[in-house]
Write an enzyme that holds these catalytic residues in place. Structure first.
Site, PDB file in Angstrom:
ATOM      1  CD  GLU A 140      -3.097  -0.793   2.210  1.00  0.00           C
ATOM      2  OE1 GLU A 140      -2.930   0.074   3.081  1.00  0.00           O
ATOM      3  OE2 GLU A 140      -4.050  -1.585   2.220  1.00  0.00           O
ATOM      4  CG  HIS A 253     -10.111   7.748   1.331  1.00  0.00           C
ATOM      5  ND1 HIS A 253     -10.394   7.563  -0.001  1.00  0.00           N
ATOM      6  CD2 HIS A 253      -9.358   6.687   1.705  1.00  0.00           C
ATOM      7  CE1 HIS A 253      -9.846   6.421  -0.396  1.00  0.00           C
ATOM      8  NE2 HIS A 253      -9.213   5.871   0.620  1.00  0.00           N
ATOM      9  NE  ARG A 294      -5.544   7.340   2.369  1.00  0.00           N
ATOM     10  CZ  ARG A 294      -5.803   6.419   3.303  1.00  0.00           C
ATOM     11  NH1 ARG A 294      -6.026   6.780   4.544  1.00  0.00           N
ATOM     12  NH2 ARG A 294      -5.844   5.149   3.004  1.00  0.00           N
ATOM     13  CG  HIS A 351     -10.558   7.695   5.774  1.00  0.00           C
ATOM     14  ND1 HIS A 351     -11.604   6.795   5.753  1.00  0.00           N
ATOM     15  CD2 HIS A 351      -9.418   6.952   5.678  1.00  0.00           C
ATOM     16  CE1 HIS A 351     -11.119   5.567   5.655  1.00  0.00           C
ATOM     17  NE2 HIS A 351      -9.797   5.637   5.621  1.00  0.00           N
ATOM     18  NE  ARG A 386      -5.012   5.982   8.731  1.00  0.00           N
ATOM     19  CZ  ARG A 386      -5.860   5.169   8.104  1.00  0.00           C
ATOM     20  NH1 ARG A 386      -6.074   3.957   8.564  1.00  0.00           N
ATOM     21  NH2 ARG A 386      -6.520   5.553   7.031  1.00  0.00           N
TER      22      ARG A 386
HETATM   23  C1  LIG Z   1     -14.462   2.936   5.530  1.00  0.00           C
HETATM   24  C2  LIG Z   1     -13.229   2.770   6.373  1.00  0.00           C
HETATM   25  C3  LIG Z   1     -12.189   1.960   5.925  1.00  0.00           C
HETATM   26  C4  LIG Z   1     -11.034   1.799   6.704  1.00  0.00           C
HETATM   27  N1  LIG Z   1     -10.059   0.948   6.270  1.00  0.00           N
HETATM   28  C5  LIG Z   1      -8.979   0.711   7.075  1.00  0.00           C
HETATM   29  C6  LIG Z   1      -7.999  -0.257   6.715  1.00  0.00           C
HETATM   30  O1  LIG Z   1      -8.107  -0.916   5.712  1.00  0.00           O
HETATM   31  N2  LIG Z   1      -6.941  -0.442   7.549  1.00  0.00           N
HETATM   32  C7  LIG Z   1      -6.785   0.248   8.707  1.00  0.00           C
HETATM   33  O2  LIG Z   1      -5.804   0.038   9.425  1.00  0.00           O
HETATM   34  N3  LIG Z   1      -7.711   1.165   9.072  1.00  0.00           N
HETATM   35  C8  LIG Z   1      -8.805   1.398   8.297  1.00  0.00           C
HETATM   36  N4  LIG Z   1      -9.744   2.321   8.678  1.00  0.00           N
HETATM   37  C9  LIG Z   1      -9.596   2.946   9.994  1.00  0.00           C
HETATM   38  C10 LIG Z   1      -9.911   1.910  11.064  1.00  0.00           C
HETATM   39  O3  LIG Z   1     -10.990   1.130  10.616  1.00  0.00           O
HETATM   40  C11 LIG Z   1     -10.263   2.578  12.389  1.00  0.00           C
HETATM   41  O4  LIG Z   1      -9.255   3.468  12.764  1.00  0.00           O
HETATM   42  C12 LIG Z   1     -10.401   1.537  13.487  1.00  0.00           C
HETATM   43  O5  LIG Z   1     -11.218   0.490  13.055  1.00  0.00           O
HETATM   44  C13 LIG Z   1     -10.984   2.169  14.735  1.00  0.00           C
HETATM   45  O6  LIG Z   1     -11.305   1.144  15.627  1.00  0.00           O
HETATM   46  P1  LIG Z   1     -11.833   1.477  17.078  1.00  0.00           P
HETATM   47  O7  LIG Z   1     -12.042   0.179  17.756  1.00  0.00           O
HETATM   48  O8  LIG Z   1     -10.943   2.472  17.707  1.00  0.00           O
HETATM   49  O9  LIG Z   1     -13.227   2.236  16.831  1.00  0.00           O
HETATM   50  P2  LIG Z   1     -14.576   1.740  16.129  1.00  0.00           P
HETATM   51  O10 LIG Z   1     -14.378   0.543  15.304  1.00  0.00           O
HETATM   52  O11 LIG Z   1     -15.180   2.925  15.459  1.00  0.00           O
HETATM   53  O12 LIG Z   1     -15.504   1.356  17.359  1.00  0.00           O
HETATM   54  C14 LIG Z   1     -15.965   2.314  18.257  1.00  0.00           C
HETATM   55  C15 LIG Z   1     -16.927   1.665  19.223  1.00  0.00           C
HETATM   56  O13 LIG Z   1     -17.228   2.557  20.293  1.00  0.00           O
HETATM   57  C16 LIG Z   1     -18.637   2.560  20.531  1.00  0.00           C
HETATM   58  N5  LIG Z   1     -18.952   3.815  21.216  1.00  0.00           N
HETATM   59  C17 LIG Z   1     -18.665   5.088  20.829  1.00  0.00           C
HETATM   60  N6  LIG Z   1     -19.078   5.954  21.767  1.00  0.00           N
HETATM   61  C18 LIG Z   1     -19.614   5.217  22.784  1.00  0.00           C
HETATM   62  C19 LIG Z   1     -20.211   5.538  24.032  1.00  0.00           C
HETATM   63  N7  LIG Z   1     -20.308   6.807  24.460  1.00  0.00           N
HETATM   64  N8  LIG Z   1     -20.680   4.526  24.787  1.00  0.00           N
HETATM   65  C20 LIG Z   1     -20.581   3.229  24.387  1.00  0.00           C
HETATM   66  N9  LIG Z   1     -20.014   2.868  23.211  1.00  0.00           N
HETATM   67  C21 LIG Z   1     -19.540   3.859  22.425  1.00  0.00           C
HETATM   68  C22 LIG Z   1     -19.220   2.368  19.149  1.00  0.00           C
HETATM   69  O14 LIG Z   1     -20.558   1.941  19.210  1.00  0.00           O
HETATM   70  C23 LIG Z   1     -18.263   1.286  18.633  1.00  0.00           C
HETATM   71  O15 LIG Z   1     -18.656   0.028  19.135  1.00  0.00           O
HETATM   72  C24 LIG Z   1     -10.910   2.491   7.929  1.00  0.00           C
HETATM   73  C25 LIG Z   1     -11.955   3.302   8.375  1.00  0.00           C
HETATM   74  C26 LIG Z   1     -13.106   3.434   7.611  1.00  0.00           C
HETATM   75  C27 LIG Z   1     -14.224   4.291   8.120  1.00  0.00           C
END
Ligand SMILES: Cc1cc2nc3c(=O)[nH]c(=O)nc-3n(C[C@H](O)[C@H](O)[C@H](O)COP(=O)(O)OP(=O)(O)OC[C@H]3O[C@@H](n4cnc5c(N)ncnc54)[C@H](O)[C@@H]3O)c2cc1C
Length: 509
Positions: A140, A253, A294, A351, A386
């Site tokens: 990538e 993005h 990007r 993004h 990032r």
């Molecule tokens: C379309 C897309 C494609 C991506 N592709 C990639 C990729 O290929 N590779 C990569 O490394 N990264 C990628 N990213 C970025 C990556 O997916 C995210 O940075 C990462 O998944 C974040 O994970 P997380 O567990 O921190 O948060 P999230 O997966 O967003 O989870 C957050 C959680 O917190 C909960 N929550 C929020 N507030 C509260 C609250 N007050 N009380 C209770 N629960 C709450 C939500 O309901 C959820 O369950 C992508 C992002 C997107 C949007």
């Protein structure tokens, strides 16, 4: 059922002192850790703690399919190839971050990502293999070597989350509060976080709270993120007295879908351009080198749209084998758009936020008892930009570290304080999101950012203050009034201290 618990379990006392005096029908669990969020970071942290024998309460506001993790199309980065090394991964991470990557945090990520990849395999995640049966490694942008692993092609996030959530359900030490929003963190007289208050009036005490509440990209009107990613974790932490950092750095993005019903903001992976897809203006002409980084591609599109007033540019992926990107093709076809015969209207969208809750190499925030992991955290490892696929790896590496560190916290005190009545982490209004897009978007100026300082949404104001203070252009942060990088700000992170409305610069090692 008897449960093994490390040390003494957390004690729930005065459990019903939630807001408005509501009394839930079922008693809350006693627990060692509360994990807020069930994306990649939260699920992995909960499993890591449970496997150490701890009792965990996992609170998740939204369904699995509405997490950013579930939507991840690319993969996760880890130095797995024989000719790769954590040092080379670190080198690429530092180069992408444009002079302000916190080296110690990035080193942790790059060193430990291979072990966390092995953990995921052991938990049952099946990663894509090449024809010899070895794990297939993708290349990538920004990576000097093939080091990105996928599961189910462009369905990596979905595959990983399905497996982790199944493991969590099987794990008897984890209690899941689904569809419950944490509305406040509860702190003792000494400021130590000792539990959470949920929106149903329930309060849960624990020896520590791990915030894994996701990012804040949905604070901008055009976004690839689910609507819940508006930074609620950052605001909860701030209200508990935590510092926030690097809020001005937001990745846009270049190719999110425009104007296809039901798919607004849907991300068309960068890998599609890597495979030869081309970008065209409204007249059908190519106008950008599609393989530039990007942020450069995103800004070129942004300028073209601003100059011409056109709503979108057009991504031509008609020459791409649809089988290479099954998720993308299927999602577009579901909406009646066939990318193998017609160009896809796209434009940039917010993004990924590099900034978040300031946290150390074990996910500790600046408040005792409070940890932050995943996209809501800011260890400084991403710097100003990032490196692709480092964010999922971050969820696992720091989710694991935080889980272990949090279990060292002292046992919960016997009383929980009441939760405040005010809504600490309100969702942004349509007006705030539009203002963020206009004034804190791909190109910023002092005039627009100053306007945002009066926005009703607290996080919008803090992003504006941080972007206003950084009088330079670096990585994802572009100021039209300060177009050059200021080398005096190398290694300087912006910090919004608890209670402060303005940011200051700090050097992190
Ligand atoms: C379309 C897309 C494609 C991506 N592709 C990639 C990729 O290929 N590779 C990569 O490394 N990264 C990628 N990213 C970025 C990556 O997916 C995210 O940075 C990462 O998944 C974040 O994970 P997380 O567990 O921190 O948060 P999230 O997966 O967003 O989870 C957050 C959680 O917190 C909960 N929550 C929020 N507030 C509260 C609250 N007050 N009380 C209770 N629960 C709450 C939500 O309901 C959820 O369950 C992508 C992002 C997107 C949007």
């Amino acid at each position: 059922m008897a449960r093994d618990v490390v040390g003494e379990p957390g004690v729930v006392a005065e459990p019903w002192r939630g807001h408005a005096g509501t009394v839930p029908a079922v008693p809350p669990p006693s627990t060692d850790l509360v994990v807020v969020g069930a994306g990649a970071a939260g699920l992995f942290a909960a499993l890591a703690a449970a496997r150490e024998g701890a009792r965990v309460t996992l609170v998740s506001a939204r369904p699995l399919a509405e997490t950013a993790s579930y939507w991840a199309q690319g993969g996760l980065a880890a130095a797995l190839a024989i000719d790769d090394s954590p040092e080379q991964h670190l080198h690429d991470t530092i180069a992408a971050g444009r002079g302000i990557v916190r080296r110690s945090a990035a080193k942790v990520l790059c060193t430990e990502a291979p072990a966390r990849f092995a953990d995921l395999e052991a938990l049952g995640v099946r990663f894509d293999a090449d024809r010899h049966g070895n794990v297939a490694l993708g290349l990538e942008g920004g990576h000097g070597i093939r080091r990105v692993v996928h599961a189910g092609g462009s369905a990596t996030g979905r595959r990983i989350l399905r497996q982790l959530s199944a493991d969590v359900v099987e794990e008897e030490r984890i209690d899941v509060l689904e569809g419950r929003r944490v509305r406040a963190l509860l702190a003792g007289d000494d400021g130590r976080v000792v539990g959470v208050a949920c929106d149903d009036g329930r309060a849960v005490a624990a020896r520590a709270v791990i915030l894994a509440a996701g990012g804040a990209a949905a604070l901008w009107s055009r976004t690839t993120n689910p609507p819940g990613s508006y930074g609620s974790g950052l605001l909860l932490a701030r209200a508990a007295g935590a510092d926030l950092a690097d809020l001005e750095f937001v990745q846009f993005h270049p190719t999110a879908v425009v104007g296809i019903r039901g798919r607004e903001g849907f991300l068309v992976s960068e890998a599609v351009r890597g495979e030869g897809a081309t970008l065209h203006d409204a007249a059908g002409e190519r106008f950008v080198d599609e393989l530039q980084p990007r942020d450069a591609v995103a800004r070129t599109i942004h300028r073209l749209l601003a100059e011409t007033g056109a709503p979108a540019v057009y991504l031509d992926m008609t020459a791409i084998d649809p089988a290479r990107f099954p998720n993308v093709v299927a999602a577009l076809r579901e909406s009646g758009h066939d990318p193998s015969t017609e160009r896809v209207p796209v434009s940039p969208a917010s993004h990924y936020v590099m900034g978040g809750i300031a946290s150390d190499l074990h996910g500790r925030s600046t408040v005792a008892g409070l940890y932050a992991v995943g996209e809501c955290a800011c260890t400084g490892l991403h710097g100003a930009n990032r490196l692709a696929s480092n964010s999922l790896s971050e969820c696992f590496v720091f989710g694991h570290r935080a889980a272990l560190a949090a279990l060292e916290e002292p046992v919960t005190p016997a009383a929980l304080p009441p939760a405040p009545d005010a809504d600490i982490a309100p969702a942004p209004s349509r007006e705030t999101r539009a203002a963020m897009w206009r004034d804190a978007g791909l190109e910023r100026s002092a005039e627009g950012l100053a306007r945002l300082l009066d926005d009703p949404h607290p996080l919008a104001r803090l992003v504006a203050a941080s972007a206003l203070a950084r009088q330079e252009s670096r990585g994802a942060h572009a100021r039209i009034d300060f177009p050059a990088l200021d080398s005096q700000l190398d290694d300087h992170h912006s910090l919004v201290a608890a209670g402060a409305e303005r940011s200051t610069f700090v050097e992190w090692t």
